[in-house]
Each structure stands twice: as structure tokens, then as C-alpha cells.
Design a protein around this motif. Structure first.
Motif, mmCIF file in Angstrom:
data_model
loop_
_atom_site.group_PDB
_atom_site.id
_atom_site.type_symbol
_atom_site.label_atom_id
_atom_site.label_comp_id
_atom_site.label_asym_id
_atom_site.label_seq_id
_atom_site.Cartn_x
_atom_site.Cartn_y
_atom_site.Cartn_z
ATOM 1 N N ALA A 62 0.847 -1.193 0.000
ATOM 2 C CA ALA A 62 0.000 0.000 0.000
ATOM 3 C C ALA A 62 0.885 1.246 0.000
ATOM 4 O O ALA A 62 1.975 1.237 0.570
ATOM 5 C CB ALA A 62 -0.888 0.002 1.239
ATOM 6 N N PRO A 63 0.438 2.293 -0.644
ATOM 7 C CA PRO A 63 1.246 3.517 -0.643
ATOM 8 C C PRO A 63 1.352 4.071 0.776
ATOM 9 O O PRO A 63 0.449 3.911 1.601
ATOM 10 C CB PRO A 63 0.476 4.467 -1.546
ATOM 11 C CG PRO A 63 -0.884 3.900 -1.690
ATOM 12 C CD PRO A 63 -0.799 2.444 -1.403
ATOM 13 N N ARG A 64 2.454 4.698 1.049
ATOM 14 C CA ARG A 64 2.687 5.259 2.381
ATOM 15 C C ARG A 64 1.737 6.445 2.607
ATOM 16 O O ARG A 64 1.472 7.207 1.678
ATOM 17 C CB ARG A 64 4.125 5.739 2.507
ATOM 18 C CG ARG A 64 5.119 4.610 2.478
ATOM 19 C CD ARG A 64 6.481 5.139 2.911
ATOM 20 N NE ARG A 64 7.449 4.080 2.947
ATOM 21 C CZ ARG A 64 7.628 3.261 3.977
ATOM 22 N NH1 ARG A 64 6.883 3.392 5.037
ATOM 23 N NH2 ARG A 64 8.546 2.318 3.933
ATOM 24 N N PRO A 65 1.297 6.590 3.825
ATOM 25 C CA PRO A 65 0.431 7.734 4.114
ATOM 26 C C PRO A 65 1.248 9.028 4.148
ATOM 27 O O PRO A 65 2.432 9.020 4.461
ATOM 28 C CB PRO A 65 -0.141 7.412 5.499
ATOM 29 C CG PRO A 65 0.868 6.488 6.121
ATOM 30 C CD PRO A 65 1.475 5.721 4.976
ATOM 31 N N ALA A 66 0.597 10.099 3.819
ATOM 32 C CA ALA A 66 1.269 11.402 3.835
ATOM 33 C C ALA A 66 1.605 11.774 5.274
ATOM 34 O O ALA A 66 0.844 11.517 6.199
ATOM 35 C CB ALA A 66 0.374 12.452 3.209
ATOM 36 N N LYS A 67 2.762 12.366 5.467
ATOM 37 C CA LYS A 67 3.212 12.759 6.797
ATOM 38 C C LYS A 67 3.235 14.286 6.955
ATOM 39 O O LYS A 67 3.081 14.800 8.048
ATOM 40 C CB LYS A 67 4.624 12.185 7.016
ATOM 41 C CG LYS A 67 5.151 12.330 8.411
ATOM 42 C CD LYS A 67 6.471 11.586 8.548
ATOM 43 C CE LYS A 67 7.039 11.728 9.942
ATOM 44 N NZ LYS A 67 8.324 11.043 10.074
ATOM 45 N N TYR A 68 3.435 14.963 5.824
ATOM 46 C CA TYR A 68 3.522 16.422 5.855
ATOM 47 C C TYR A 68 2.508 17.013 4.883
ATOM 48 O O TYR A 68 2.199 16.414 3.846
ATOM 49 C CB TYR A 68 4.930 16.894 5.459
ATOM 50 C CG TYR A 68 6.009 16.315 6.342
ATOM 51 C CD1 TYR A 68 6.247 16.842 7.601
ATOM 52 C CD2 TYR A 68 6.778 15.241 5.921
ATOM 53 C CE1 TYR A 68 7.226 16.317 8.426
ATOM 54 C CE2 TYR A 68 7.761 14.713 6.733
ATOM 55 C CZ TYR A 68 7.980 15.243 7.981
ATOM 56 O OH TYR A 68 8.947 14.719 8.800
ATOM 57 N N LYS A 69 2.010 18.223 5.212
ATOM 58 C CA LYS A 69 1.022 18.883 4.358
ATOM 59 C C LYS A 69 1.316 20.371 4.352
ATOM 60 O O LYS A 69 1.662 20.956 5.381
ATOM 61 C CB LYS A 69 -0.386 18.607 4.902
ATOM 62 C CG LYS A 69 -1.487 19.282 4.135
ATOM 63 C CD LYS A 69 -2.858 18.830 4.587
ATOM 64 C CE LYS A 69 -3.177 19.418 5.961
ATOM 65 N NZ LYS A 69 -4.562 19.171 6.366
ATOM 66 N N ILE A 70 1.170 20.974 3.163
ATOM 67 C CA ILE A 70 1.353 22.422 3.033
ATOM 68 C C ILE A 70 0.287 22.947 2.081
ATOM 69 O O ILE A 70 -0.135 22.252 1.155
ATOM 70 C CB ILE A 70 2.777 22.763 2.522
ATOM 71 C CG1 ILE A 70 3.054 24.256 2.632
ATOM 72 C CG2 ILE A 70 2.978 22.277 1.106
ATOM 73 C CD1 ILE A 70 4.502 24.633 2.387
#
Length: 131
Positions: A89-97
């Protein structure tokens, strides 16, 4: 073919290329070529012997299979039964901008996206963008 091989394999061109060599140099060249030829012949014989040994083993196994009542088709069923590769499964996002109303996410792996890099260069820390 390279220019060297063109000259080497063409009689007149080869003769013109070596015309300035002395007889001793030509004899040395002949010795070196003979050594290369001998090595090539020996290598070919070794490959033929290995192939003959391989074919003999294959024939021996075929006869053993025949004696037991197995066919090559029976092996194909067993050989092709391997576990299907699972896609992770694709890795979950950790950072958001948020940039110009657009949300950009990053897993924290791989190359840093330019929008994050620009903000980091301005002095902001990566912890500010944690989700």
C-alpha cells in the motif's frame, strides 16, 4: 564493426597496415594471434563439453520421470504455482502544506518537494507541516 576489425579482417588493408613492421614484430604478432586462437578453441571445447554434460543430465532426469510416470506437463503445473506478488500500500502522507489554495502532501521519503524546500530555506521547520 570497428575500424580495427575492418582492417584486421580485410587482407589488403591488413597488409597495408603492417607493412612498416619488421619481420620480428610480425612473428611476435603471429605468436600472439596463435595464442588467442588456441584459447578460443579451448573455450569452445569446454562449452561443448559442458553442454553435452547438461544434455546428458537432462536425458537422465527425463528417463527417471518416464519411469515414475511423470511428464513435462506435470512439472509445469508445479513450477508455475508461485505466490502472487503483493503490491504494498502507498505510504500515508506525513507532511502537508497549503500553497495558493492547493494542498500538497509528502510522505517524508524521497526527494523533498520544491514547495517544502522553499519554505525550509525561508527558515521554517519541517515539524510545522506535520499532519
Amino acid at each position: 564493426m570497428s575500424e580495427f576489425l575492418d582492417i584486421l579482417t580485410h587482407g589488403r588493408r591488413f597488409k597495408a597496415a603492417v607493412k612498416e613492421l619488421s619481420v620480428d614484430d610480425l612473428k611476435d604478432l603471429a605468436v600472439k594471434l596463435e595464442k588467442i586462437i588456441t584459447e578460443k578453441v579451448q573455450q569452445a571445447e569446454e562449452e561443448n563439453a559442458a553442454m553435452a554434460e547438461r544434455n546428458a543430465k537432462i536425458e537422465e532426469i527425463r528417463q527417471q520421470m518416464e519411469a515414475v510416470g511423470l511428464s513435462v506437463d506435470d512439472l509445469g503445473v508445479v513450477a508455475t504455482k508461485s505466490a502472487p506478488k503483493k503490491k504494498r500500500a502507498p505510504r500515508p502522507a506525513k507532511y502537508k502544506i497549503e500553497v495558493d489554495g492547493e494542498t500538497i502532501t509528502w510522505t517524508g521519503q524521497g526527494r523533498t518537494p520544491t514547495v517544502f524546500k522553499k519554505e525550509l530555506d525561508k527558515g521554517r521547520s519541517l515539524e510545522e507541516f506535520l499532519i
